[in-house]
Design an enzyme around this catalytic site. Structure first.
Site, short mmCIF file in Angstrom:
data_model
loop_
_atom_site.label_atom_id
_atom_site.label_comp_id
_atom_site.label_asym_id
_atom_site.label_seq_id
_atom_site.Cartn_x
_atom_site.Cartn_y
_atom_site.Cartn_z
N SER A 1 0.83 -1.20 0.00
CA SER A 1 0.00 0.00 0.00
C SER A 1 0.87 1.26 0.00
CB SER A 1 -0.93 -0.06 1.22
OG SER A 1 -1.74 1.07 1.36
N HIS B 1 -7.64 -5.06 -0.09
CA HIS B 1 -6.39 -4.34 0.14
C HIS B 1 -5.56 -4.94 1.28
CE1 HIS B 1 -3.84 -0.92 -0.72
NE2 HIS B 1 -3.80 -0.60 0.56
N ASP C 1 -9.50 -5.04 -4.84
CA ASP C 1 -8.86 -4.09 -3.93
C ASP C 1 -9.54 -2.73 -4.05
OD1 ASP C 1 -7.10 -2.39 -2.55
OD2 ASP C 1 -5.33 -3.47 -3.23
#
EC number: 3.1.1.-
Length: 403
Positions: free
Chosen positions: A167, A375, A343
């Site tokens: 991320s 995610h 995601d």
């Protein structure tokens, strides 16, 4: 206040899944590591702008792996938005990236960006000072990565690391590499980008909701979310939760956790007995300014530096609008991408249509499009060991051995 809110969320979640009394609810990352019989070490390093960052190390695993040169290869793992080093060890040892790499013979380092649970110190400022929170991922990319990677190399005597980012841990690395003159890229042997972030124009969830609810010129973000450490006011959380989670089959208390509102609360590949542990350790904190920067990205559609407003932009950047990070300039580091249509944050079409069109094909060693990963599944998912971690371990091992 923020940690109290997270504690309440975790309390309700553990009631739902029936996992009372897990000792890891109250442990730090090093304590979790030691609980499973692994050695844990703590290091701190100061950034050039004064923040004291804490890193956690698993110097070796439970297996007796030896290397021809006598030195263990180093893997550095960097957490994502609102997360911490714990992300890499909160599943069981055969499910967690940190433990799997350690047992494969790697020297594992887990980073913590400024403003999270473990990196709440500064040489001159205290968290109670508003100036302590005057930063976004710009500063993480500029200062934090440099300080941590350089310290790891100094301690280990290695000249490069294998980097696994998730991320925001990919966004900061992409951004740093885009401005690099080559001196930093040579320190990153391979870059494993989990849920990679470039543009977030098409994201879903909390950040998208508020970014689109207000115009880019809206100047009340800090009134809504609070100045300093990120903590949405109750009305803001309820407004977002009602809109985002209203049609989803999720437990209300889980949905009330801001991390799940941002990343996507539904997953079919979590170890449900571990959910209370996830919710206790994350969200781990960041600055409101960082959250605002993410929302600016939603409006912008690209990867701009933080927008301070026209007057300050001219002083800081020499132009009215913030400059954009140029990912086409990244060179020298082989990148392995892992992303999914499911995601909410590293989403479709932003990954294929923005990120992949800007990264030089010569540096994209692999483009792994995985089915049904939200995610958070990239660090917590039960399929991640076979889909991501073990293949990455083999790639790094073969590379280190010169195969």
């Amino acid at each position: 206040m923020w940690r109290f809110a997270v504690f309440l969320a975790a309390f309700f979640v553990q009631d739902v899944v029936g996992s009372h009394g897990d000792p890891e609810l109250h442990m730090t990352t090093p304590q979790i590591i030691e609980r499973w019989g692994y050695p844990a070490m703590i290091y701190t390093v100061a950034t050039d702008d004064g923040y004291i960052l804490e890193m956690h190390r698993i110097p070796f695993g439970k297996t007796n792996v030896t290397w021809p040169n006598g030195k263990r290869p180093v893997v550095f793992m960097q957490h994502g938005l609102l997360c911490a080093s714990s992300d890499w060890v909160v599943n069981l040892p055969d499910q967690s990236a940190g433990f799997l790499f350690a047992d494969a013979g790697f020297d594992v380092w887990l980073g913590n960006m400024r403003g999270n649970t473990y990196s709440m110190k500064h040489k001159d400022l205290k968290p109670s000072h508003s100036a302590f929170w005057d930063w976004s991922w710009d500063e993480m990319a500029t200062y934090d990565l440099n300080a941590m990677i350089n310290h790891v190399l100094e301690v280990t005597g290695q000249d490069s690391v294998y980097y696994m980012g998730h991320s925001q841990g990919t966004l900061t690395m992409f951004s740093h590499l885009s401005k690099d003159d080559g001196s930093f890229a040579k320190k990153i042997k391979k870059f494993f980008a989990l849920a990679p972030i470039g543009s977030v124009k098409h994201i879903k969830g909390f950040l998208s909701f508020f970014a689109n609810y207000f115009s880019l010129e809206f100047d009340g973000w800090f009134d809504i979310f609070g100045a300093g450490e990120f903590l949405p006011n109750n009305w803001a959380m309820k407004l977002a939760a009602k809109d985002i989670c209203g049609g989803l089959k999720v437990e209300a208390d889980l949905c009330d956790n801001v991390l799940f509102l941002i990343a996507g609360p539904e997953s079919d590949q979590w170890n449900q007995t571990r959910v209370p542990v996830y919710a206790t350790h994350d969200p781990a904190g960041t600055s409101t300014q960082n959250i605002v920067h993410w929302m600016q990205m939603v409006h912008h559609g690209g990867v701009p530096a933080y927008d301070w407003g026209t007057k300050t932009n001219k002083k800081k950047y020499g132009q009215a609008n913030p400059p954009e990070y140029d990912f086409t300039a990244i060179k020298g580091t082989k990148i392995y991408l892992y992303w999914s249509d499911a995601d909410w944050l590293a989403d479709t079409p932003d990954v294929p249509d923005y990120l992949l069109t800007r990264l030089n094909p010569a540096i994209v060693a692999q483009n792994n499009h995985l089915p049904d990963y939200n995610h958070l599944d990239f660090t917590w998912g039960l399929r991640a060991p076979d889909d991501i971690y073990r293949p990455a371990i083999k790639l790094c091992t073969d590379d280190y051995l010169g195969k």
